[in-house]
Scaffold this motif. Structure first.
Motif, PDB file in Angstrom:
ATOM      1  N   THR A  24       0.834  -1.192   0.000  1.00 35.45           N
ATOM      2  CA  THR A  24       0.000   0.000   0.000  1.00 35.45           C
ATOM      3  C   THR A  24       0.874   1.249   0.000  1.00 35.45           C
ATOM      4  O   THR A  24       0.452   2.299  -0.466  1.00 35.45           O
ATOM      5  CB  THR A  24      -0.928   0.023   1.229  1.00 35.45           C
ATOM      6  OG1 THR A  24      -0.134  -0.148   2.406  1.00 35.45           O
ATOM      7  CG2 THR A  24      -1.962  -1.082   1.143  1.00 35.45           C
ATOM      8  N   ARG A  25       2.078   1.125   0.530  1.00 37.30           N
ATOM      9  CA  ARG A  25       3.087   2.195   0.490  1.00 37.30           C
ATOM     10  C   ARG A  25       4.436   1.543   0.254  1.00 37.30           C
ATOM     11  O   ARG A  25       4.736   0.500   0.831  1.00 37.30           O
ATOM     12  CB  ARG A  25       3.102   2.986   1.793  1.00 37.30           C
ATOM     13  CG  ARG A  25       1.826   3.780   2.014  1.00 37.30           C
ATOM     14  CD  ARG A  25       1.872   4.581   3.275  1.00 37.30           C
ATOM     15  NE  ARG A  25       1.871   3.661   4.417  1.00 37.30           N
ATOM     16  CZ  ARG A  25       2.234   3.994   5.648  1.00 37.30           C
ATOM     17  NH1 ARG A  25       2.668   5.205   5.905  1.00 37.30           N
ATOM     18  NH2 ARG A  25       2.178   3.113   6.619  1.00 37.30           N
ATOM     19  N   GLU A  27       8.708   2.688  -0.695  1.00 36.28           N
ATOM     20  CA  GLU A  27       9.800   3.574  -1.078  1.00 36.28           C
ATOM     21  C   GLU A  27      11.071   2.737  -1.053  1.00 36.28           C
ATOM     22  O   GLU A  27      11.368   2.071  -0.051  1.00 36.28           O
ATOM     23  CB  GLU A  27       9.901   4.744  -0.096  1.00 36.28           C
ATOM     24  CG  GLU A  27      10.977   5.735  -0.445  1.00 36.28           C
ATOM     25  CD  GLU A  27      11.041   6.902   0.538  1.00 36.28           C
ATOM     26  OE1 GLU A  27      11.690   7.896   0.193  1.00 36.28           O
ATOM     27  OE2 GLU A  27      10.482   6.802   1.639  1.00 36.28           O
ATOM     28  N   ASP A  55       4.714  -1.030   3.440  1.00 37.69           N
ATOM     29  CA  ASP A  55       3.559  -1.584   4.148  1.00 37.69           C
ATOM     30  C   ASP A  55       2.826  -2.463   3.145  1.00 37.69           C
ATOM     31  O   ASP A  55       2.708  -2.108   1.983  1.00 37.69           O
ATOM     32  CB  ASP A  55       2.632  -0.484   4.657  1.00 37.69           C
ATOM     33  CG  ASP A  55       1.390  -1.058   5.336  1.00 37.69           C
ATOM     34  OD1 ASP A  55       1.504  -2.123   5.968  1.00 37.69           O
ATOM     35  OD2 ASP A  55       0.312  -0.453   5.216  1.00 37.69           O
TER      36      ASP A  55
END
Length: 110
Positions: A24-25, A27, A55
């Motif tokens: 969902t996230r 980096e 995540d």
């Protein structure tokens, strides 16, 4: 150290993580330049040391070690190609604001 294989990029690692973990996230940061002269550095300043902030719904209910194992498993081919270090930061799940419920939503007007 002589580099004989293609050096992986942060974009390649991100693609592998998206495919395996549907985050969902996400980096992915190449921090190799910060490790010049250290063990595992390739002399190029990129492609050996990465930071992953992630995540994923697949992490739900799993202990940190199991979450990290999922990340390592998704990146296994890059580790085998010479990625030396992966710093993993599992981000907390994003939650809807506690004060948001059906009764607080505006009603549609005809």
């Amino acid at each position: 150290m002589t580099v004989t294989a293609a050096v992986p990029s942060h974009e390649q690692l991100a693609r592998a993580l998206r495919a395996a973990l549907a985050p969902t996230r996400l980096e992915v940061i190449d921090e190799s330049g910060l490790h010049a002269g250290h063990a595992g550095a390739n002399g190029l300043g990129f492609g050996t040391h990465f930071r992953v902030r992630i995540d994923s719904p697949l992490f739900a209910g799993k202990p940190r070690v199991a979450q990290h194992r999922l990340v390592y498993d998704a990146l296994r081919s890059y580790i085998d190609q010479g990625v030396h270090a992966i710093a993993i930061e599992v981000l907390p799940p994003v939650q809807a604001p506690a004060n948001l419920n059906e009764s607080s939503l505006p009603t549609a007007r005809p």
